[in-house]
Scaffold this motif. Structure first.
Motif, PDB file in Angstrom:
ATOM      1  N   ILE A   1      37.413  29.271  -2.886  1.00 32.70           N
ATOM      2  CA  ILE A   1      36.206  29.350  -2.061  1.00 32.70           C
ATOM      3  C   ILE A   1      36.167  30.681  -1.308  1.00 32.70           C
ATOM      4  CG2 ILE A   1      34.997  28.342  -0.084  1.00 32.70           C
ATOM      5  CD1 ILE A   1      36.205  25.636  -0.997  1.00 32.70           C
ATOM      6  N   GLY A   2      37.302  31.069  -0.742  1.00 34.96           N
ATOM      7  CA  GLY A   2      37.359  32.343  -0.045  1.00 34.96           C
ATOM      8  C   GLY A   2      37.090  33.512  -0.975  1.00 34.96           C
TER       9      GLY A   2
ATOM     10  N   ALA B   1      23.904  15.705 -10.373  1.00 36.77           N
ATOM     11  CA  ALA B   1      22.638  16.305 -10.805  1.00 36.77           C
ATOM     12  C   ALA B   1      22.228  17.443  -9.874  1.00 36.77           C
ATOM     13  CB  ALA B   1      21.542  15.238 -10.844  1.00 36.77           C
ATOM     14  N   LEU B   2      22.393  17.248  -8.579  1.00 35.30           N
ATOM     15  CA  LEU B   2      22.052  18.299  -7.624  1.00 35.30           C
ATOM     16  C   LEU B   2      22.974  19.506  -7.766  1.00 35.30           C
ATOM     17  CD1 LEU B   2      21.184  16.250  -4.423  1.00 35.30           C
ATOM     18  CD2 LEU B   2      19.637  17.663  -5.778  1.00 35.30           C
ATOM     19  N   LEU B   3      24.223  19.265  -8.120  1.00 33.54           N
ATOM     20  CA  LEU B   3      25.156  20.375  -8.327  1.00 33.54           C
ATOM     21  C   LEU B   3      24.751  21.202  -9.550  1.00 33.54           C
ATOM     22  CD1 LEU B   3      28.641  18.777  -7.542  1.00 33.54           C
ATOM     23  CD2 LEU B   3      27.225  20.227  -6.095  1.00 33.54           C
ATOM     24  N   TYR B   4      24.301  20.539 -10.600  1.00 31.76           N
ATOM     25  CA  TYR B   4      23.831  21.264 -11.776  1.00 31.76           C
ATOM     26  C   TYR B   4      22.586  22.095 -11.447  1.00 31.76           C
ATOM     27  CZ  TYR B   4      27.015  18.646 -14.819  1.00 31.76           C
ATOM     28  OH  TYR B   4      28.129  18.123 -15.413  1.00 31.76           O
ATOM     29  N   ILE B   5      21.680  21.519 -10.664  1.00 32.18           N
ATOM     30  CA  ILE B   5      20.494  22.271 -10.237  1.00 32.18           C
ATOM     31  C   ILE B   5      20.909  23.479  -9.401  1.00 32.18           C
ATOM     32  CG2 ILE B   5      18.395  22.178  -8.836  1.00 32.18           C
ATOM     33  CD1 ILE B   5      18.173  19.215  -9.601  1.00 32.18           C
ATOM     34  N   SER B   6      21.900  23.284  -8.538  1.00 30.62           N
ATOM     35  CA  SER B   6      22.410  24.378  -7.716  1.00 30.62           C
ATOM     36  C   SER B   6      22.983  25.487  -8.586  1.00 30.62           C
ATOM     37  CB  SER B   6      23.481  23.851  -6.757  1.00 30.62           C
ATOM     38  OG  SER B   6      24.000  24.881  -5.953  1.00 30.62           O
ATOM     39  N   ALA B   7      23.659  25.108  -9.677  1.00 30.73           N
ATOM     40  CA  ALA B   7      24.210  26.103 -10.600  1.00 30.73           C
ATOM     41  C   ALA B   7      23.108  26.904 -11.268  1.00 30.73           C
ATOM     42  CB  ALA B   7      25.077  25.413 -11.653  1.00 30.73           C
TER      43      ALA B   7
ATOM     44  N   THR C   1      30.208  34.880 -12.300  1.00 26.83           N
ATOM     45  CA  THR C   1      30.515  33.784 -13.221  1.00 26.83           C
ATOM     46  C   THR C   1      31.140  32.607 -12.478  1.00 26.83           C
ATOM     47  OG1 THR C   1      30.855  35.357 -15.027  1.00 26.83           O
ATOM     48  CG2 THR C   1      31.767  33.146 -15.315  1.00 26.83           C
ATOM     49  N   ALA C   2      32.047  32.920 -11.563  1.00 26.85           N
ATOM     50  CA  ALA C   2      32.705  31.864 -10.788  1.00 26.85           C
ATOM     51  C   ALA C   2      31.711  31.120  -9.905  1.00 26.85           C
ATOM     52  CB  ALA C   2      33.822  32.460  -9.937  1.00 26.85           C
ATOM     53  N   MET C   3      30.741  31.841  -9.319  1.00 31.29           N
ATOM     54  CA  MET C   3      29.757  31.215  -8.436  1.00 31.29           C
ATOM     55  C   MET C   3      28.854  30.256  -9.192  1.00 31.29           C
ATOM     56  SD  MET C   3      28.801  34.511  -6.050  1.00 31.29           S
ATOM     57  CE  MET C   3      27.629  33.655  -5.013  1.00 31.29           C
ATOM     58  N   VAL C   4      28.565  30.554 -10.454  1.00 31.14           N
ATOM     59  CA  VAL C   4      27.748  29.664 -11.267  1.00 31.14           C
ATOM     60  C   VAL C   4      28.589  28.511 -11.818  1.00 31.14           C
ATOM     61  CG1 VAL C   4      26.338  29.484 -13.359  1.00 31.14           C
ATOM     62  CG2 VAL C   4      26.143  31.497 -11.887  1.00 31.14           C
ATOM     63  N   SER C   5      29.832  28.805 -12.175  1.00 29.77           N
ATOM     64  CA  SER C   5      30.692  27.806 -12.822  1.00 29.77           C
ATOM     65  C   SER C   5      31.164  26.714 -11.872  1.00 29.77           C
ATOM     66  CB  SER C   5      31.912  28.495 -13.448  1.00 29.77           C
ATOM     67  OG  SER C   5      31.531  29.452 -14.396  1.00 29.77           O
ATOM     68  N   LEU C   6      31.397  27.067 -10.610  1.00 29.90           N
ATOM     69  CA  LEU C   6      32.007  26.113  -9.677  1.00 29.90           C
ATOM     70  C   LEU C   6      31.170  24.838  -9.507  1.00 29.90           C
ATOM     71  CD1 LEU C   6      34.702  26.196  -8.173  1.00 29.90           C
ATOM     72  CD2 LEU C   6      33.457  26.823  -6.110  1.00 29.90           C
ATOM     73  N   PRO C   7      29.864  24.921  -9.238  1.00 29.58           N
ATOM     74  CA  PRO C   7      29.104  23.673  -9.122  1.00 29.58           C
ATOM     75  C   PRO C   7      29.011  22.902 -10.430  1.00 29.58           C
ATOM     76  CG  PRO C   7      27.639  25.577  -8.985  1.00 29.58           C
ATOM     77  CD  PRO C   7      29.030  26.098  -8.891  1.00 29.58           C
ATOM     78  N   ILE C   8      29.056  23.603 -11.572  1.00 29.62           N
ATOM     79  CA  ILE C   8      29.044  22.901 -12.867  1.00 29.62           C
ATOM     80  C   ILE C   8      30.330  22.099 -13.032  1.00 29.62           C
ATOM     81  CG2 ILE C   8      29.082  23.214 -15.364  1.00 29.62           C
ATOM     82  CD1 ILE C   8      27.332  25.662 -15.011  1.00 29.62           C
ATOM     83  N   ILE C   9      31.460  22.703 -12.665  1.00 27.79           N
ATOM     84  CA  ILE C   9      32.738  22.000 -12.746  1.00 27.79           C
ATOM     85  C   ILE C   9      32.738  20.792 -11.801  1.00 27.79           C
ATOM     86  CG2 ILE C   9      35.211  22.182 -12.279  1.00 27.79           C
ATOM     87  CD1 ILE C   9      34.998  25.154 -13.083  1.00 27.79           C
ATOM     88  N   GLY C  10      32.234  21.014 -10.580  1.00 32.56           N
ATOM     89  CA  GLY C  10      32.185  19.924  -9.615  1.00 32.56           C
ATOM     90  C   GLY C  10      31.323  18.769 -10.087  1.00 32.56           C
ATOM     91  N   GLY C  11      30.153  19.077 -10.627  1.00 29.90           N
ATOM     92  CA  GLY C  11      29.282  18.034 -11.134  1.00 29.90           C
ATOM     93  C   GLY C  11      29.895  17.277 -12.304  1.00 29.90           C
ATOM     94  N   THR C  12      30.585  18.008 -13.192  1.00 26.73           N
ATOM     95  CA  THR C  12      31.227  17.371 -14.353  1.00 26.73           C
ATOM     96  C   THR C  12      32.344  16.431 -13.915  1.00 26.73           C
ATOM     97  OG1 THR C  12      30.702  19.313 -15.700  1.00 26.73           O
ATOM     98  CG2 THR C  12      32.380  17.810 -16.536  1.00 26.73           C
ATOM     99  N   LEU C  13      33.134  16.839 -12.944  1.00 25.48           N
ATOM    100  CA  LEU C  13      34.196  15.976 -12.430  1.00 25.48           C
ATOM    101  C   LEU C  13      33.634  14.688 -11.856  1.00 25.48           C
ATOM    102  CD1 LEU C  13      36.611  18.509 -10.654  1.00 25.48           C
ATOM    103  CD2 LEU C  13      36.967  17.329 -12.830  1.00 25.48           C
ATOM    104  N   LEU C  14      32.518  14.785 -11.157  1.00 21.49           N
ATOM    105  CA  LEU C  14      31.899  13.580 -10.598  1.00 21.49           C
ATOM    106  C   LEU C  14      31.434  12.637 -11.691  1.00 21.49           C
ATOM    107  CD1 LEU C  14      29.805  14.993  -7.609  1.00 21.49           C
ATOM    108  CD2 LEU C  14      31.740  13.423  -7.473  1.00 21.49           C
TER     109      LEU C  14
END
Length: 251
Positions: A14-15, A102-108, A236-249
């Motif tokens: 995150i940092g 779903a909201l995390l994917y939209i955020s991505a 790339t990391a900024m776009v990927s992080l919410p996608i990873i989070g949404g997938t884990l959920l």
């Protein structure tokens, strides 16, 4: 101890990229540690308040804040987050996970548009910057703050991309002030959202302390690598992080 070390690593990420913390806290706590999602949502919002504090001070020193707008939207966002924290308890855990994902994917998608297609810059160029009346100003601030705060409180994420897009469409601030003001808005929004979960009995204070301590220590170290990394890796990391989070959920 394992949670503390995990949050330390996540804090470093995150940092490094500067966004996505609240969403990943929810995903990791639920997926890897089996924490009930309502508890994870409250912890993520409280952690967001702590982790955005230093960033808000930094933006304030650099002149990247529009205080009146940020504080006004922040007040409405706080009330929305507090109400959202109570609304979340009426949503079944299984359904809440999919809605948050779903909201995390939209955020991505929004992050991709901002970083790679420059659509936000085009919106900013089209904004005429006309003066608005006091009444219209408060109505706009209420809509931006309350709606995004309600989403953040209900689904436990920072809603930074949503807030930034809303402000770009309604105000003529430079992009750097949009970013800084968004962080100011997220500070009280996260605090009052977590208070809402605490009032509902869904905030584990001991776990919360572990998460916050790990995130803050990791973020301090991770931030030191930001300027040393190529821009493509950060984007790339900024776009990927919410996608990873949404997938884990979803998993």
């Amino acid at each position: 101890m394992i949670i503390l070390l995990t949050m330390f690593f996540l804090g470093g990420v995150i940092g490094f990229i500067g966004v996505g913390g609240a969403a990943m806290v929810v995903s990791i706590l639920t997926f890897f540690f089996g924490i009930p999602i309502h508890t994870a949502l409250g912890i993520s919002l409280g952690a967001m308040a702590f982790t955005t504090f230093s960033g808000t001070l930094s933006h304030l020193r650099d002149g990247n804040l529009v205080l009146k707008t940020g504080l006004t939207i922040g007040i409405f966002a706080s009330s929305g987050a507090f109400i959202g924290a109570h609304l979340a308890h009426y949503i079944p855990s299984s359904r809440l996970k999919y809605m948050t994902a779903a909201l995390l994917y939209i955020s991505a998608v929004l992050a991709y548009l901002r970083l790679f297609s420059h659509v936000f810059d085009k919106i900013l160029e089209k904004n005429s910057g006309e003066n608005i009346s006091s009444m219209k100003f408060f109505v706009i601030c209420f809509l931006i703050g309350f709606i995004n705060g309600l989403l953040a409180g209900t689904f436990g994420f920072g809603a930074a991309q949503f807030i930034q897009l809303s402000m770009l469409m309604c105000f003529s601030f430079p992009l750097n002030k949009i970013v800084g003001t968004t962080m100011l808005i997220m500070l009280p929004m996260g605090f009052f959202g977590s208070v809402g979960y605490l009032a509902s009995g869904s905030l584990d204070l001991r776990l919360f302390a572990e998460v916050v301590f790990g995130l803050m220590c990791g973020a301090y170290i991770g931030a030191k690598f930001t300027k040393r990394s190529p821009s493509w890796l950060l984007k790339t990391a900024m776009v990927s992080l919410p996608i990873i989070g949404g997938t884990l959920l979803i998993l």
